[in-house]
Design a protein around this motif. Sequence first.
Motif, PDB file in Angstrom:
ATOM      1  N   THR A  43    -103.672 -94.649   5.120  1.00 46.51           N
ATOM      2  CA  THR A  43    -102.435 -93.893   4.935  1.00 46.51           C
ATOM      3  C   THR A  43    -102.515 -92.499   5.538  1.00 46.51           C
ATOM      4  O   THR A  43    -101.485 -91.855   5.716  1.00 46.51           O
ATOM      5  CB  THR A  43    -102.054 -93.768   3.448  1.00 46.51           C
ATOM      6  N   ARG A  44    -103.712 -92.030   5.832  1.00 50.54           N
ATOM      7  CA  ARG A  44    -103.856 -90.730   6.490  1.00 50.54           C
ATOM      8  C   ARG A  44    -103.717 -90.822   8.004  1.00 50.54           C
ATOM      9  O   ARG A  44    -103.497 -89.811   8.660  1.00 50.54           O
ATOM     10  CB  ARG A  44    -105.201 -90.096   6.127  1.00 50.54           C
ATOM     11  N   VAL A  45    -103.821 -92.005   8.575  1.00 47.84           N
ATOM     12  CA  VAL A  45    -103.773 -92.167  10.028  1.00 47.84           C
ATOM     13  C   VAL A  45    -102.446 -91.690  10.633  1.00 47.84           C
ATOM     14  O   VAL A  45    -102.463 -90.995  11.656  1.00 47.84           O
ATOM     15  CB  VAL A  45    -104.093 -93.623  10.434  1.00 47.84           C
ATOM     16  N   PRO A  46    -101.272 -92.004  10.075  1.00 40.94           N
ATOM     17  CA  PRO A  46    -100.033 -91.495  10.694  1.00 40.94           C
ATOM     18  C   PRO A  46     -99.978 -89.971  10.755  1.00 40.94           C
ATOM     19  O   PRO A  46     -99.412 -89.404  11.688  1.00 40.94           O
ATOM     20  CB  PRO A  46     -98.926 -92.053   9.797  1.00 40.94           C
ATOM     21  N   GLY A  47    -100.585 -89.293   9.796  1.00 37.63           N
ATOM     22  CA  GLY A  47    -100.623 -87.833   9.830  1.00 37.63           C
ATOM     23  C   GLY A  47    -101.493 -87.296  10.945  1.00 37.63           C
ATOM     24  O   GLY A  47    -101.317 -86.166  11.391  1.00 37.63           O
ATOM     25  N   TRP A  51     -97.986 -84.374  12.711  1.00 37.99           N
ATOM     26  CA  TRP A  51     -98.043 -83.700  11.416  1.00 37.99           C
ATOM     27  C   TRP A  51     -96.876 -84.037  10.512  1.00 37.99           C
ATOM     28  O   TRP A  51     -96.951 -83.866   9.300  1.00 37.99           O
ATOM     29  CB  TRP A  51     -98.120 -82.181  11.618  1.00 37.99           C
ATOM     30  N   VAL A  52     -95.768 -84.525  11.061  1.00 38.86           N
ATOM     31  CA  VAL A  52     -94.604 -84.870  10.247  1.00 38.86           C
ATOM     32  C   VAL A  52     -94.950 -85.985   9.256  1.00 38.86           C
ATOM     33  O   VAL A  52     -94.414 -86.033   8.153  1.00 38.86           O
ATOM     34  CB  VAL A  52     -93.431 -85.292  11.166  1.00 38.86           C
ATOM     35  N   PHE A  53     -95.871 -86.845   9.625  1.00 40.12           N
ATOM     36  CA  PHE A  53     -96.207 -88.002   8.797  1.00 40.12           C
ATOM     37  C   PHE A  53     -97.288 -87.717   7.751  1.00 40.12           C
ATOM     38  O   PHE A  53     -97.768 -88.641   7.100  1.00 40.12           O
ATOM     39  CB  PHE A  53     -96.652 -89.167   9.689  1.00 40.12           C
ATOM     40  N   ASN A  54     -97.674 -86.473   7.573  1.00 39.64           N
ATOM     41  CA  ASN A  54     -98.684 -86.144   6.566  1.00 39.64           C
ATOM     42  C   ASN A  54     -98.223 -86.490   5.151  1.00 39.64           C
ATOM     43  O   ASN A  54     -99.037 -86.703   4.261  1.00 39.64           O
ATOM     44  CB  ASN A  54     -99.048 -84.664   6.633  1.00 39.64           C
ATOM     45  N   LYS A  55     -96.937 -86.556   4.930  1.00 40.31           N
ATOM     46  CA  LYS A  55     -96.408 -86.883   3.602  1.00 40.31           C
ATOM     47  C   LYS A  55     -96.651 -88.337   3.214  1.00 40.31           C
ATOM     48  O   LYS A  55     -96.499 -88.702   2.058  1.00 40.31           O
ATOM     49  CB  LYS A  55     -94.905 -86.605   3.543  1.00 40.31           C
ATOM     50  N   LEU A  56     -97.026 -89.179   4.166  1.00 38.01           N
ATOM     51  CA  LEU A  56     -97.283 -90.589   3.868  1.00 38.01           C
ATOM     52  C   LEU A  56     -98.641 -90.813   3.210  1.00 38.01           C
ATOM     53  O   LEU A  56     -98.891 -91.889   2.678  1.00 38.01           O
ATOM     54  CB  LEU A  56     -97.201 -91.422   5.149  1.00 38.01           C
ATOM     55  N   THR A  79    -111.675 -87.570  -3.768  1.00 38.82           N
ATOM     56  CA  THR A  79    -110.742 -86.687  -3.075  1.00 38.82           C
ATOM     57  C   THR A  79    -111.410 -86.004  -1.889  1.00 38.82           C
ATOM     58  O   THR A  79    -110.849 -85.974  -0.785  1.00 38.82           O
ATOM     59  CB  THR A  79    -110.186 -85.637  -4.047  1.00 38.82           C
ATOM     60  N   LEU A  80    -112.596 -85.473  -2.108  1.00 43.58           N
ATOM     61  CA  LEU A  80    -113.304 -84.807  -1.011  1.00 43.58           C
ATOM     62  C   LEU A  80    -113.632 -85.787   0.109  1.00 43.58           C
ATOM     63  O   LEU A  80    -113.469 -85.476   1.291  1.00 43.58           O
ATOM     64  CB  LEU A  80    -114.573 -84.137  -1.531  1.00 43.58           C
ATOM     65  N   PHE A  81    -114.078 -86.985  -0.263  1.00 38.82           N
ATOM     66  CA  PHE A  81    -114.425 -87.971   0.757  1.00 38.82           C
ATOM     67  C   PHE A  81    -113.191 -88.467   1.504  1.00 38.82           C
ATOM     68  O   PHE A  81    -113.220 -88.627   2.726  1.00 38.82           O
ATOM     69  CB  PHE A  81    -115.163 -89.153   0.128  1.00 38.82           C
ATOM     70  N   SER A  82    -112.108 -88.688   0.780  1.00 37.93           N
ATOM     71  CA  SER A  82    -110.922 -89.240   1.448  1.00 37.93           C
ATOM     72  C   SER A  82    -110.250 -88.227   2.364  1.00 37.93           C
ATOM     73  O   SER A  82    -109.684 -88.604   3.387  1.00 37.93           O
ATOM     74  CB  SER A  82    -109.922 -89.762   0.420  1.00 37.93           C
ATOM     75  N   ILE A  83    -110.313 -86.956   2.035  1.00 39.90           N
ATOM     76  CA  ILE A  83    -109.669 -85.957   2.883  1.00 39.90           C
ATOM     77  C   ILE A  83    -110.582 -85.538   4.036  1.00 39.90           C
ATOM     78  O   ILE A  83    -110.180 -85.558   5.190  1.00 39.90           O
ATOM     79  CB  ILE A  83    -109.231 -84.740   2.045  1.00 39.90           C
ATOM     80  N   TRP A  84    -111.820 -85.176   3.720  1.00 39.47           N
ATOM     81  CA  TRP A  84    -112.711 -84.695   4.775  1.00 39.47           C
ATOM     82  C   TRP A  84    -113.375 -85.836   5.531  1.00 39.47           C
ATOM     83  O   TRP A  84    -113.696 -85.693   6.709  1.00 39.47           O
ATOM     84  CB  TRP A  84    -113.754 -83.752   4.195  1.00 39.47           C
ATOM     85  N   GLY A  85    -113.599 -86.965   4.880  1.00 44.61           N
ATOM     86  CA  GLY A  85    -114.188 -88.112   5.579  1.00 44.61           C
ATOM     87  C   GLY A  85    -113.247 -88.717   6.591  1.00 44.61           C
ATOM     88  O   GLY A  85    -113.676 -89.285   7.602  1.00 44.61           O
ATOM     89  N   ALA A  86    -111.958 -88.591   6.349  1.00 47.56           N
ATOM     90  CA  ALA A  86    -110.978 -89.135   7.294  1.00 47.56           C
ATOM     91  C   ALA A  86    -110.935 -88.333   8.584  1.00 47.56           C
ATOM     92  O   ALA A  86    -110.429 -88.821   9.596  1.00 47.56           O
ATOM     93  CB  ALA A  86    -109.599 -89.161   6.646  1.00 47.56           C
ATOM     94  N   ARG A  87    -111.482 -87.152   8.583  1.00 48.67           N
ATOM     95  CA  ARG A  87    -111.504 -86.354   9.816  1.00 48.67           C
ATOM     96  C   ARG A  87    -112.423 -86.964  10.869  1.00 48.67           C
ATOM     97  O   ARG A  87    -112.376 -86.562  12.028  1.00 48.67           O
ATOM     98  CB  ARG A  87    -111.904 -84.925   9.509  1.00 48.67           C
ATOM     99  N   ILE A  88    -113.240 -87.931  10.495  1.00 49.70           N
ATOM    100  CA  ILE A  88    -114.018 -88.674  11.482  1.00 49.70           C
ATOM    101  C   ILE A  88    -113.065 -89.446  12.383  1.00 49.70           C
ATOM    102  O   ILE A  88    -113.281 -89.557  13.588  1.00 49.70           O
ATOM    103  CB  ILE A  88    -115.005 -89.635  10.791  1.00 49.70           C
ATOM    104  N   ILE A  89    -112.012 -89.974  11.782  1.00 49.62           N
ATOM    105  CA  ILE A  89    -111.030 -90.765  12.521  1.00 49.62           C
ATOM    106  C   ILE A  89    -110.074 -89.865  13.295  1.00 49.62           C
ATOM    107  O   ILE A  89    -109.696 -90.165  14.415  1.00 49.62           O
ATOM    108  CB  ILE A  89    -110.223 -91.660  11.551  1.00 49.62           C
ATOM    109  N   GLY A  90    -109.650 -88.775  12.682  1.00 49.51           N
ATOM    110  CA  GLY A  90    -108.712 -87.850  13.317  1.00 49.51           C
ATOM    111  C   GLY A  90    -109.316 -86.474  13.460  1.00 49.51           C
ATOM    112  O   GLY A  90    -109.009 -85.575  12.668  1.00 49.51           O
TER     113      GLY A  90
END
Length: 123
Positions: A43-47, A51-56, A79-90
């Motif tokens: 769900t973080r990928v569209p963001g 940036w408009v899709f960050n609300k998803l 929470t920390l893993f899902s937000i900062w770990g997703a930065r590997i993808i984006g």
Amino acid sequence: MGVVLWKALYAISIVMFVLSLILIPFSMKWSVIVIITLVTLWTRVPGFVHWVFNKLSMHDLFGYIIAATVGVPIAIFFTLFSIWGARIIGPTEWTPYTVRATISCLVSVLSVPLIVNYFGSIT
């Protein structure tokens, strides 16, 4: 437009799905948490694309659910893993947004015991 590392996303998704299958006989709770983390990642990928899709993104909702059912320390880690770990993808996500999202999610996760005590249950 942002950059999404699709091959890394697919590899991480397969590893997380296999890990959730392996965890089923040992602990259904951890298996479900891994699947929720996988859904949060997707769900973080569209963001990352715009940036408009960050609300998803659903990291805040799932963080609240995990805090209410499993516990606040595990929800903080989630929470920390899902937000900062997703930065590997984006990797091109705007860092101040990531910091603000982290702070807001941590505040909501830390307020869960107060909300549950006030209302008497998670519903």
